[in-house]
Design a protein around this motif. Structure first.
Motif, PDB file in Angstrom:
ATOM      1  N   CYS A   1       0.832  -1.198   0.000  1.00 10.87           N
ATOM      2  CA  CYS A   1       0.000   0.000   0.000  1.00 10.87           C
ATOM      3  C   CYS A   1       0.867   1.248   0.000  1.00 10.87           C
ATOM      4  N   ASP A   2       2.034   1.145  -0.609  1.00 11.90           N
ATOM      5  CA  ASP A   2       2.889   2.318  -0.740  1.00 11.90           C
ATOM      6  C   ASP A   2       3.449   2.339  -2.152  1.00 11.90           C
ATOM      7  N   ASP A   3       4.386   3.231  -2.399  1.00 12.43           N
ATOM      8  CA  ASP A   3       4.901   3.382  -3.756  1.00 12.43           C
ATOM      9  C   ASP A   3       6.161   2.570  -4.027  1.00 12.43           C
ATOM     10  N   SER A   4       6.428   1.562  -3.141  1.00 15.24           N
ATOM     11  CA  SER A   4       7.656   0.779  -3.307  1.00 15.24           C
ATOM     12  C   SER A   4       7.571  -0.184  -4.482  1.00 15.24           C
ATOM     13  N   THR A   5       6.374  -0.570  -4.862  1.00 12.55           N
ATOM     14  CA  THR A   5       6.184  -1.447  -6.024  1.00 12.55           C
ATOM     15  C   THR A   5       5.078  -0.867  -6.915  1.00 12.55           C
ATOM     16  N   PRO A   6       5.064  -1.230  -8.178  1.00 13.35           N
ATOM     17  CA  PRO A   6       4.034  -0.704  -9.079  1.00 13.35           C
ATOM     18  C   PRO A   6       2.646  -1.250  -8.730  1.00 13.35           C
ATOM     19  N   ASP A   7       1.625  -0.567  -9.202  1.00 13.57           N
ATOM     20  CA  ASP A   7       0.253  -1.074  -9.195  1.00 13.57           C
ATOM     21  C   ASP A   7      -0.019  -1.682 -10.567  1.00 13.57           C
ATOM     22  N   THR A   8      -0.746  -2.777 -10.596  1.00 16.16           N
ATOM     23  CA  THR A   8      -1.062  -3.416 -11.880  1.00 16.16           C
ATOM     24  C   THR A   8      -2.562  -3.323 -12.144  1.00 16.16           C
ATOM     25  N   PHE A   9      -2.897  -3.074 -13.400  1.00 13.28           N
ATOM     26  CA  PHE A   9      -4.278  -2.916 -13.831  1.00 13.28           C
ATOM     27  C   PHE A   9      -4.542  -3.805 -15.046  1.00 13.28           C
ATOM     28  N   THR A  10      -5.699  -4.437 -15.071  1.00 16.37           N
ATOM     29  CA  THR A  10      -6.114  -5.146 -16.278  1.00 16.37           C
ATOM     30  C   THR A  10      -6.284  -4.126 -17.393  1.00 16.37           C
ATOM     31  N   ARG A  11      -5.658  -4.386 -18.520  1.00 17.27           N
ATOM     32  CA  ARG A  11      -5.661  -3.433 -19.632  1.00 17.27           C
ATOM     33  C   ARG A  11      -6.925  -3.632 -20.477  1.00 17.27           C
ATOM     34  N   ILE A  12      -7.804  -2.632 -20.477  1.00 17.43           N
ATOM     35  CA  ILE A  12      -9.125  -2.793 -21.073  1.00 17.43           C
ATOM     36  C   ILE A  12      -9.071  -2.999 -22.589  1.00 17.43           C
ATOM     37  N   ASP A  13      -8.165  -2.277 -23.292  1.00 19.54           N
ATOM     38  CA  ASP A  13      -8.170  -2.376 -24.756  1.00 19.54           C
ATOM     39  C   ASP A  13      -7.812  -3.767 -25.253  1.00 19.54           C
ATOM     40  N   ARG A  14      -7.209  -4.603 -24.394  1.00 17.89           N
ATOM     41  CA  ARG A  14      -6.921  -5.981 -24.781  1.00 17.89           C
ATOM     42  C   ARG A  14      -8.167  -6.871 -24.704  1.00 17.89           C
ATOM     43  N   HIS A  15      -9.237  -6.326 -24.136  1.00 21.19           N
ATOM     44  CA  HIS A  15     -10.452  -7.118 -23.938  1.00 21.19           C
ATOM     45  C   HIS A  15     -11.682  -6.429 -24.516  1.00 21.19           C
TER      46      HIS A  15
END
Length: 599
Positions: A233-247
């Motif tokens: 819950c900090d900025d030490s690692t990236p956040d990942t998001f499902t990429r909508i345009d691929r679906h």
């Protein structure tokens, strides 16, 4: 500096989750209201043992029946334990609670390592669009999103790992990072599959956290990702998001109304194919509409001011010429006069029609030409009895090319034909220009009407103004879902025995299934109902005499050209030439024209 993409614009979607639910939250953001992001919904979970209701995840309204979120939100498959809170800034009160009819999990979804983390929630009843409830665009398939690009995240997640979920909506801006950088960051983490179907973001002091599963990231008014995984819950690692345009294809296939229902607001694919890589300009699609001019502060306490480019188009074209005796490899006029041929799906309004070969607009409402600056009246002079009438309607697709129906030219003498642009009246005002020639599609047949499309060439370039502008062409294969309303405009007759209109008129006509149209014209030998046409039907509304060539648009995209009608009483479908079936031909014809500028 702040940045917004106009016309695919503004802000949107939201997040949420319960402390017992999936992982993710908003850290380091600032408060917002549902009126800023009216497509965001809170997914509420009821514990079947205790009856306690808590926010669990976040979703985004993508149609009046559907909400897009992450698949891992539904670890409990019983839909009766979930409700969606719509239209509220708060995740725990206000707005309207909706029941879930069923949930469509992406067929490739895997919990660990997390893959294809997407789900479509189908509601038991449709939402009502209002100031606090809106549908957000999804991106076209394979949309390019640059590394280092600013996106906006929205949610109700916790501020820290062990903290409580937020009651009030919160947003923050973060940046996309290279996929390889994200892969390296999670090299030792078996919980997430980092591949080309995810977007990763990272920004100092800002991140997702617990309660933000499904939370959207947006660019302008386009949903580009939904929160899937965060290891901290900090900025030490990236956040990942499902990429909508691929679906996008999967979403369009699955997000249809429940059986027997219709969609007041269907899934909308954003009319944009590229994003600006700089934050000092505003763009719509690939069109420059503003340049940063003034900001009194470096925060969001005051607006940013941009010079509005369209107010200076004439000056740019006048001054932006090559140095003396030089030639321009890419002249300014190409962008202004031929931007339509970029084949973007973009936004704006419509075009109109008039009086001759066959069609009119019944049951519409008046409008000023500024709302439909691409529409032109095609007029015709009859030496006997020496009168000029509005014969057809056309749409500007460049400042020298007009798209219309090939049937408009049946028996016509081009010397007697002219085009009037920039006026709501077909026979007065605006700019009246002559025509040099037209090119009808080689497959055009009058009976049964087939490939009814033509490009008309003007004698001179029309300057782009508030009353004269161009429409975009759809890319080949640009499929318009059934049930979506097309906006049309024209000057055609109000009835078979009536006369042409003196003022521009518009109407919204819903697209109907091709099979329904084929059945309606099963006994007709006048029209060929093939996949190269679009049919519309609205009781008491439609086209008539004088509407041939009138445009049907979605936003600023020309999707249909009025071709054929059975009568003028709105009891039969109207038939429109499907423009995306001919986009390649149009581009070939216009690019080879003698009056076209070259690059």
């Amino acid at each position: 500096m702040k940045f917004s993409l106009l016309l695919l614009l503004t802000i949107v979607s939201a997040v949420l989750c319960t402390s017992q639910g999936p992982d993710t939250r908003i850290v380091g953001g600032y408060p917002a209201t549902i009126y800023n992001y009216p497509f965001v919904v809170s997914i509420v979970y009821t514990n079947p043992e205790t009856g306690e209701q808590t926010p669990r995840c976040v979703g985004s309204i993508i149609s009046s029946w559907h909400v897009l979120t992450t698949a891992h939100c539904f670890s409990d498959p019983n839909v009766e334990n979930y409700k969606l809170r719509v239209g509220s800034t708060s995740s725990i009160e206000g707005g309207t609670l909706f029941d879930i009819y069923y949930i469509i999990i992406h067929p490739d979804y895997v919990e660990s390592p997390r893959t294809a983390d997407a789900a479509i929630v189908v509601l038991t009843q449709h939402v009502t669009i209002s100031e606090s409830v809106r549908v957000i665009y999804i991106p076209p398939q394979e949309t390019y999103i640059p590394d280092g690009y600013t996106v906006r995240a929205i949610g109700w997640g916790a501020e820290e790992e062990d903290g409580a979920l937020l009651d009030t909506l919160k947003v923050f801006d973060t940046r996309t990072i290279p996929l390889q950088q994200c892969i390296e960051a999670f090299a030792d983490d078996d919980n997430i599959n980092v591949y080309d179907q995810v977007i990763c973001t990272q920004a100092a002091g800002r991140s997702m956290c617990r309660g933000d599963s499904g939370a959207p990231i947006i660019i302008g008014e386009v949903l580009v990702g939904i929160a899937s995984y965060s290891s901290s819950c900090d900025d030490s690692t990236p956040d990942t998001f499902t990429r909508i345009d691929r679906h996008t294809g999967w979403i369009l296939q699955e997000a249809v109304p429940p059986y027997g229902r219709s969609a007041a607001s269907p899934v909308r694919v954003a009319p944009v194919v590229s994003w600006s890589a700089t934050r000092t300009i505003i763009i719509i699609g690939e069109v420059l509409v503003g340049i940063a001019s003034y900001s009194s502060s470096c925060d969001d306490s005051t607006p940013d001011a941009f010079t509005r480019i369209d107010r200076h188009t004439g000056w740019i074209l006048q001054e932006a010429v090559p140095p003396y005796s030089r030639s321009a490899a890419s002249p300014s006029n190409w962008i202004i006069t031929n931007m339509a041929f970029k084949v973007l799906c973009a936004l704006a309004l419509l075009s109109a029609a008039s009086a001759a070969p066959g069609s009119r607009l019944t049951g519409g409402s008046p409008l000023p030409v500024e709302e439909f600056p691409s529409v032109v009246a095609i007029t015709y002079y009859y030496p006997r009895p020496q009168i000029t009438v509005q014969r057809c309607v056309g749409s500007l697709v460049s400042s020298i090319h007009v798209m219309t129906a090939a049937s408009c030219f049946d028996g016509a003498d081009l010397d007697n034909m002219r085009v009037r642009a920039g006026s709501a009246q077909p026979l007065s005002g605006g700019t009246d220009v002559g025509v040099t020639h037209f090119i009808a599609h080689p497959d055009f047949e009058e009976y049964p009407r087939t490939a009814d499309i033509a490009v008309l060439f003007l004698e001179q370039f029309l300057p782009i103004t508030s009353t004269v502008n161009i429409l975009y062409l759809p890319p080949p294969g640009y499929d318009v879902p059934d049930g979506i309303s097309l906006r049309v405009a024209s000057w055609g007759f109000e009835s078979l025995d009536g006369g042409p209109l003196n003022d521009l008129k518009t109407a919204l006509l819903p697209k109907i299934p091709l099979a329904q149209c084929q059945q309606a014209f099963a006994d007709s030998e006048e029209a060929s109902i093939t996949p190269s046409v679009v049919c519309t039907f609205a009781p008491g509304q439609g086209i008539c005499h004088g509407d041939v060539g009138a445009p049907a648009v979605i936003s600023n995209v020309l999707v249909g050209i009025a071709s054929y009608y059975e009568n003028c009483d709105g009891t039969h479908p109207d038939v429109w030439t499907r423009v995306d079936s001919y986009t390649t031909w149009i581009m070939q014809v216009t690019a080879g024209a003698s009056r076209m500028l070259t690059v």
